[in-house]
Design a protein around this motif. Sequence first.
Motif, mmCIF file in Angstrom:
data_model
loop_
_atom_site.group_PDB
_atom_site.id
_atom_site.type_symbol
_atom_site.label_atom_id
_atom_site.label_comp_id
_atom_site.label_asym_id
_atom_site.label_seq_id
_atom_site.Cartn_x
_atom_site.Cartn_y
_atom_site.Cartn_z
ATOM 1 N N ASP A 9 0.401 -1.049 -0.252
ATOM 2 C CA ASP A 9 0.172 -0.030 0.242
ATOM 3 C C ASP A 9 1.045 1.052 -0.084
ATOM 4 N N ASP A 10 0.232 2.496 0.472
ATOM 5 C CA ASP A 10 1.202 3.165 -0.011
ATOM 6 C C ASP A 10 2.002 3.365 1.065
ATOM 7 N N LYS A 11 1.373 3.637 2.341
ATOM 8 C CA LYS A 11 2.671 2.946 3.282
ATOM 9 C C LYS A 11 3.959 2.910 3.419
ATOM 10 N N SER A 12 3.352 1.683 2.984
ATOM 11 C CA SER A 12 4.840 0.760 2.858
ATOM 12 C C SER A 12 5.520 1.287 2.013
ATOM 13 N N LEU A 13 4.627 1.333 0.683
ATOM 14 C CA LEU A 13 6.040 2.504 -0.233
ATOM 15 C C LEU A 13 6.747 3.122 -0.200
ATOM 16 N N VAL A 14 6.069 4.246 1.019
ATOM 17 C CA VAL A 14 6.521 4.911 0.538
ATOM 18 C C VAL A 14 7.735 4.711 2.210
ATOM 19 N N MET A 15 7.385 3.776 3.115
ATOM 20 C CA MET A 15 8.601 3.444 4.030
ATOM 21 C C MET A 15 9.632 2.181 3.362
ATOM 22 N N ALA A 16 9.808 2.304 3.040
ATOM 23 C CA ALA A 16 10.988 1.155 1.819
ATOM 24 C C ALA A 16 11.428 2.542 0.922
ATOM 25 N N LEU A 17 11.044 3.448 0.306
ATOM 26 C CA LEU A 17 11.359 4.578 -0.154
ATOM 27 C C LEU A 17 12.713 4.975 0.664
ATOM 28 N N GLY A 18 11.807 5.945 2.126
ATOM 29 C CA GLY A 18 12.670 6.075 2.851
ATOM 30 C C GLY A 18 14.250 5.696 3.334
ATOM 31 N N ASP A 19 14.063 3.935 3.368
ATOM 32 C CA ASP A 19 14.584 3.422 3.247
ATOM 33 C C ASP A 19 15.907 2.601 2.413
ATOM 34 N N ALA A 20 15.078 2.983 0.586
ATOM 35 C CA ALA A 20 16.124 2.521 0.277
ATOM 36 C C ALA A 20 16.744 4.119 0.043
ATOM 37 N N LEU A 21 16.174 5.355 0.307
ATOM 38 C CA LEU A 21 16.987 6.954 0.441
ATOM 39 C C LEU A 21 18.317 6.901 1.463
ATOM 40 N N GLN A 22 18.335 6.092 2.217
ATOM 41 C CA GLN A 22 19.316 6.504 2.957
ATOM 42 C C GLN A 22 20.413 5.723 2.577
ATOM 43 N N ILE A 23 20.346 5.393 1.425
ATOM 44 C CA ILE A 23 22.137 5.257 0.394
ATOM 45 C C ILE A 23 22.371 6.380 0.556
ATOM 46 N N TYR A 24 21.691 7.546 0.357
ATOM 47 C CA TYR A 24 22.227 8.996 0.262
ATOM 48 C C TYR A 24 22.258 9.513 1.153
ATOM 49 N N THR A 25 20.692 9.656 2.190
ATOM 50 C CA THR A 25 21.103 10.563 3.082
ATOM 51 C C THR A 25 21.742 10.038 3.846
#
Length: 478
Positions: free
Chosen positions: A289-305
């Motif tokens: 769902d939307d929340k699991s997608l956004v949570m997965a994005l936030g985790d993946a973005l940590q590669i940069y952040t």
Amino acid sequence: MKLSVTLVLFLCHNIWSYDYETKYFEVLLDHFSFTNNATFKLKYLINDTFWTNDGPIFFYTGNEGTVENFAENTGFMFDIAPSFNALVVFAEHRYYGESLPFGNDSFVSPSHIGYLTSSQALADFVDLINYLQTMSLEKVPVIAFGGSYGGMLASWLRMKYPASVVGAIAASAPIWQFETPCEDFYKVVTRVYQEAVAKDCPLLITKSWTALRNISESPEGKAWLSDAWQLCSPLETSADVETLIGWYSEILVNMAMVNYPYSTSFLAPLPPFPVKTFCSQLTQANIVDDKSLVMALGDALQIYTNFTETTTCNKINQTAEALGEEGWYFQACTEMIMPMCSIDGDMFENDPWDYGKYASQCFEKWGVNQTHPELPVLEYGGKEIKAASNIVFSNGLLDPWSSGGVLKNVSESVVSVIIPDGAHHIDLRGGNKDDPETVIEARQFHVDNIKKWIMEFYFHSGKGAFFEKIKYQHVARN
């Protein structure tokens, strides 16, 4: 509306460093007036370790940031300087780093910041080159180098002041971005993500925009998102959400630009092939769902952040702390207006190019109106550059800015070199053991052209024989 995409010299470095001395040179505030004699100090870095009287000057035309960042990450110039007996110089761009005409007040009003233009910067460089020539017994050839906006400046320096530089290596220089279809830039970014992994990473990114907006509609959603993405300041308004969307979008672009085959640390510490790492993590997540997608994005973005796991929270008002984003935003509002848009078919949120809206945002921020958005085309020639000479334009096809680059030969001496598997001006970086063969070949092409320009300069004196035998020696650093 994305106000601008920061055009920067993303020459990300490992742990290699280069030696130079810091100096300052007095330049005019306004080179094109006879009634204003104000001056300021322009910083430049210099290394004369290898220089002899007949050796050339390798001159880097500084970008939108502190000049040390570019010197530390433009190893190609240092790699070839010993072979050419060259003087290495990196000139800082006015209004960036320490080269602030009005000190800390340089950005407080249009009357102060109005001297931030590419034409004024080029005139700074010409004056500095003229001074550097006095260090030699007689005039020596000068080669201009630059990447991204710095590459644009290097090419324009050769076009407008051919008596100052005998040739230019312009890497990832999008001088045609002003006349390029607005959707091309984001199409290239999307292609980089499509080719990163077997699964469709761009499809999930395409879905993320709606998910982010759905979640951030309510105060509770804003609070959840602020916590999930570990933001330093919580989202409270719709303007905050737009800032977050722009920050996320720019990180996606940045990772594509610095998608090098080895670890780098300039915009942020990153692993090799950061796009592949990001997409691999995102596509392996359990998304329902939307929340699991956004949570997965936030985790993946940590590669940069947060690749080093030392970041405590994310500041969404910047994506590259060491770069001069404030100055570039002014330039992007005045002379560097590069139309960009997102449409169906790329992975970004639809965002049409609206010059009127863009100009209004710029006026609101800076209090200036741009009445000639085509100014760089009129000043530097746009795509009509057949009268120019001795310029090499290099572009990696994995680089989003290749969309506005010179991708084919213009004439016998204004030539293009394509790096199919290259990211943003990887050819100007120092040699690395993981460099693709196409990057090594591009550097040899640069050396061959530099050698030719110097030999032409010394044709009548007979001093060119020394340079004829020079070849690029690849340095395979870890």
